[in-house]
Design a protein around this motif. Structure first.
Motif, PDB file in Angstrom:
ATOM      1  N   ILE A 253       0.794  -1.229   0.000  1.00 38.96           N
ATOM      2  CA  ILE A 253       0.000   0.000   0.000  1.00 38.96           C
ATOM      3  C   ILE A 253       0.828   1.282   0.000  1.00 38.96           C
ATOM      4  O   ILE A 253       0.275   2.364  -0.177  1.00 38.96           O
ATOM      5  N   ARG A 254       2.146   1.177   0.174  1.00 40.73           N
ATOM      6  CA  ARG A 254       2.935   2.398   0.374  1.00 40.73           C
ATOM      7  C   ARG A 254       2.917   3.327  -0.830  1.00 40.73           C
ATOM      8  O   ARG A 254       3.033   4.547  -0.678  1.00 40.73           O
ATOM      9  N   ASP A 255       2.745   2.763  -2.054  1.00 38.65           N
ATOM     10  CA  ASP A 255       2.659   3.636  -3.229  1.00 38.65           C
ATOM     11  C   ASP A 255       1.217   3.967  -3.605  1.00 38.65           C
ATOM     12  O   ASP A 255       0.967   4.650  -4.594  1.00 38.65           O
ATOM     13  N   ARG A 256       0.257   3.431  -2.813  1.00 35.80           N
ATOM     14  CA  ARG A 256      -1.172   3.754  -2.946  1.00 35.80           C
ATOM     15  C   ARG A 256      -1.769   3.345  -4.297  1.00 35.80           C
ATOM     16  O   ARG A 256      -2.756   3.937  -4.754  1.00 35.80           O
ATOM     17  N   SER A 257      -1.223   2.340  -4.930  1.00 34.73           N
ATOM     18  CA  SER A 257      -1.793   1.872  -6.194  1.00 34.73           C
ATOM     19  C   SER A 257      -3.097   1.126  -5.921  1.00 34.73           C
ATOM     20  O   SER A 257      -3.268   0.494  -4.870  1.00 34.73           O
ATOM     21  N   ARG A 258      -4.029   1.195  -6.866  1.00 32.56           N
ATOM     22  CA  ARG A 258      -5.298   0.474  -6.712  1.00 32.56           C
ATOM     23  C   ARG A 258      -5.057  -1.021  -6.519  1.00 32.56           C
ATOM     24  O   ARG A 258      -5.651  -1.650  -5.641  1.00 32.56           O
ATOM     25  N   GLU A 259      -4.190  -1.576  -7.343  1.00 29.79           N
ATOM     26  CA  GLU A 259      -3.958  -3.014  -7.304  1.00 29.79           C
ATOM     27  C   GLU A 259      -3.343  -3.439  -5.974  1.00 29.79           C
ATOM     28  O   GLU A 259      -3.762  -4.440  -5.371  1.00 29.79           O
ATOM     29  N   GLY A 260      -2.357  -2.682  -5.503  1.00 33.71           N
ATOM     30  CA  GLY A 260      -1.700  -3.031  -4.255  1.00 33.71           C
ATOM     31  C   GLY A 260      -2.624  -2.918  -3.058  1.00 33.71           C
ATOM     32  O   GLY A 260      -2.651  -3.804  -2.187  1.00 33.71           O
ATOM     33  N   CYS A 261      -3.405  -1.844  -3.010  1.00 33.08           N
ATOM     34  CA  CYS A 261      -4.329  -1.644  -1.886  1.00 33.08           C
ATOM     35  C   CYS A 261      -5.414  -2.713  -1.868  1.00 33.08           C
ATOM     36  O   CYS A 261      -5.792  -3.214  -0.799  1.00 33.08           O
ATOM     37  N   PHE A 262      -5.914  -3.069  -3.053  1.00 39.79           N
ATOM     38  CA  PHE A 262      -6.968  -4.078  -3.107  1.00 39.79           C
ATOM     39  C   PHE A 262      -6.424  -5.453  -2.732  1.00 39.79           C
ATOM     40  O   PHE A 262      -7.086  -6.230  -2.038  1.00 39.79           O
ATOM     41  N   LYS A 263      -5.195  -5.746  -3.150  1.00 39.33           N
ATOM     42  CA  LYS A 263      -4.584  -7.018  -2.778  1.00 39.33           C
ATOM     43  C   LYS A 263      -4.386  -7.098  -1.268  1.00 39.33           C
ATOM     44  O   LYS A 263      -4.672  -8.131  -0.641  1.00 39.33           O
ATOM     45  N   ALA A 264      -3.924  -5.996  -0.669  1.00 41.58           N
ATOM     46  CA  ALA A 264      -3.719  -5.973   0.782  1.00 41.58           C
ATOM     47  C   ALA A 264      -5.038  -6.207   1.505  1.00 41.58           C
ATOM     48  O   ALA A 264      -5.106  -6.988   2.467  1.00 41.58           O
ATOM     49  N   PHE A 265      -6.088  -5.546   1.049  1.00 40.33           N
ATOM     50  CA  PHE A 265      -7.399  -5.744   1.668  1.00 40.33           C
ATOM     51  C   PHE A 265      -7.825  -7.204   1.581  1.00 40.33           C
ATOM     52  O   PHE A 265      -8.257  -7.799   2.573  1.00 40.33           O
ATOM     53  N   ARG A 266      -7.705  -7.806   0.412  1.00 34.06           N
ATOM     54  CA  ARG A 266      -8.181  -9.179   0.207  1.00 34.06           C
ATOM     55  C   ARG A 266      -7.391 -10.203   1.013  1.00 34.06           C
ATOM     56  O   ARG A 266      -7.893 -11.282   1.319  1.00 34.06           O
ATOM     57  N   LEU A 267      -6.162  -9.860   1.378  1.00 30.47           N
ATOM     58  CA  LEU A 267      -5.327 -10.797   2.133  1.00 30.47           C
ATOM     59  C   LEU A 267      -5.553 -10.717   3.641  1.00 30.47           C
ATOM     60  O   LEU A 267      -4.998 -11.537   4.386  1.00 30.47           O
ATOM     61  N   ASN A 268      -6.345  -9.774   4.093  1.00 32.08           N
ATOM     62  CA  ASN A 268      -6.475  -9.544   5.529  1.00 32.08           C
ATOM     63  C   ASN A 268      -7.070 -10.713   6.297  1.00 32.08           C
ATOM     64  O   ASN A 268      -6.807 -10.875   7.488  1.00 32.08           O
ATOM     65  N   HIS A 269      -7.873 -11.524   5.635  1.00 28.88           N
ATOM     66  CA  HIS A 269      -8.484 -12.636   6.372  1.00 28.88           C
ATOM     67  C   HIS A 269      -7.414 -13.594   6.896  1.00 28.88           C
ATOM     68  O   HIS A 269      -7.643 -14.289   7.895  1.00 28.88           O
ATOM     69  N   TRP A 270      -6.231 -13.599   6.270  1.00 26.14           N
ATOM     70  CA  TRP A 270      -5.153 -14.453   6.774  1.00 26.14           C
ATOM     71  C   TRP A 270      -4.603 -13.927   8.094  1.00 26.14           C
ATOM     72  O   TRP A 270      -4.215 -14.717   8.970  1.00 26.14           O
ATOM     73  N   LEU A 271      -4.588 -12.613   8.253  1.00 23.16           N
ATOM     74  CA  LEU A 271      -4.158 -12.052   9.531  1.00 23.16           C
ATOM     75  C   LEU A 271      -5.165 -12.420  10.624  1.00 23.16           C
ATOM     76  O   LEU A 271      -4.786 -12.796  11.735  1.00 23.16           O
ATOM     77  N   GLY A 272      -6.454 -12.329  10.302  1.00 16.18           N
ATOM     78  CA  GLY A 272      -7.478 -12.736  11.257  1.00 16.18           C
ATOM     79  C   GLY A 272      -7.370 -14.209  11.596  1.00 16.18           C
ATOM     80  O   GLY A 272      -7.514 -14.612  12.758  1.00 16.18           O
ATOM     81  N   PHE A 273      -7.107 -15.040  10.574  1.00 12.62           N
ATOM     82  CA  PHE A 273      -6.944 -16.471  10.814  1.00 12.62           C
ATOM     83  C   PHE A 273      -5.740 -16.741  11.717  1.00 12.62           C
ATOM     84  O   PHE A 273      -5.776 -17.648  12.564  1.00 12.62           O
ATOM     85  N   THR A 274      -4.692 -15.960  11.555  1.00 16.19           N
ATOM     86  CA  THR A 274      -3.498 -16.132  12.394  1.00 16.19           C
ATOM     87  C   THR A 274      -3.827 -15.912  13.865  1.00 16.19           C
ATOM     88  O   THR A 274      -3.418 -16.705  14.733  1.00 16.19           O
ATOM     89  N   LEU A 275      -4.596 -14.863  14.167  1.00 15.98           N
ATOM     90  CA  LEU A 275      -4.974 -14.605  15.559  1.00 15.98           C
ATOM     91  C   LEU A 275      -5.900 -15.706  16.083  1.00 15.98           C
ATOM     92  O   LEU A 275      -5.791 -16.121  17.249  1.00 15.98           O
TER      93      LEU A 275
END
Length: 286
Positions: A253-275
């Protein structure tokens, strides 16, 4: 019902995009484990898993009806069934009501405290789609809505909602702020043009820093809440694994590209699964 109409209904509830309900599910499940002091029993696991899927699907119906005029002007949402008219407002609301009633039927199998709190959860879920018209950080409202499975879990497992439930809710609220701001960063240009309020717009150039701070706060609150309840090495390893994912998101997300931000959002469920996985493992190893 025709096969085409059924396909449109599945599209309306985002059936092919499970990341949305997984973001709701993992906090609810780890809250169940904490509330029960370990495995809460299959009844509550099934109730909260199915209830999460049903309520997220119902929320999609309400959200798409509320946003149908805005969605026409956003590249990512212009093809949604209600926006295009393929599914009518009445059909979408009827489907949402039916799904919510099914979820309520599951809650009725728990206890009176959980049933009472379910009305508050429903009210917040209905209010969120309209928050972006009036609130500069509607992601905070979503954070409460997407975290309400936590007090519901304590109510179902303990028949009460102690302070610990609200502490965990606060931590999850920070996580929702992080990932939904990433989501809002995807649509920032469209949202500015049509006048929608989002955290990405409100924060401006501070967006990335705030997202990372929210990740840090979310992981820290979870860790502090679990210290003394599960073995410390499990807390440390789980928090480190979650933090590593958050740092990966920073690179996206650091360069604020649409693709990067959307990918980061979609991957968040793995962080939740980790907890969630860390919570389950911790109680298993006590």
């Amino acid at each position: 019902m025709t096969r085409e109409k059924f396909r449109l209904y599945l599209d309306l509830i985002r059936w092919d995009r499970p990341a949305g309900w997984l973001l709701l599910l993992w906090p609810s499940l780890y809250a169940l484990w904490v509330a029960a002091g370990g495995f809460p029993g299959w009844h509550l696991v099934v109730v909260f898993t199915l209830g999460t899927i049903l309520m997220r699907s119902a929320g999609c119906c309400v959200n798409d009806v509320a946003d149908r005029e805005f969605d026409k002007h956003v590249k990512r949402t212009a093809g949604r069934p209600v926006t295009t008219g393929a599914v009518s407002v009445r059909e979408a609301l009827a489907l949402g009501a039916a799904l919510a009633l099914l979820a309520f039927g599951l809650v009725l199998t728990t206890n009176a405290v959980a049933i009472a709190w379910s009305f508050a959860a429903l009210a917040i879920a209905i209010a969120y789609p309209y928050a972006k018209r009036f609130v500069s950080m509607p992601q905070a409202v979503l954070g409460v809505a997407f975290s309400f499975g936590i007090p519901m879990a304590f109510a179902a497992a303990q028949g009460r909602v102690p302070l610990l439930a609200w502490v965990l809710l606060l931590g999850n609220l920070f996580w929702v702020l992080a990932y939904d701001t990433e989501y809002a960063m995807v649509d920032r240009d469209d949202d500015l043009r049509i006048g929608i309020k989002t955290s990405a717009i409100t924060l401006g150039r501070a967006d990335v820093a705030v997202v990372m701070s929210c990740y840090g706060a979310a992981i820290s609150v979870w860790a502090l809440a679990l210290v003394g309840r599960i073995p410390l090495p499990v807390v440390v390893l789980t928090a480190a694994a979650a933090a590593a994912q958050a740092l990966w998101h920073y690179t996206l997300i650091r360069d604020r590209s649409r693709e990067g931000c959307f990918k980061a959002f979609r991957l968040n469920h793995w962080l939740g699964f980790t907890l969630f996985a860390g919570t389950v493992a911790g109680y298993a190893l006590r």
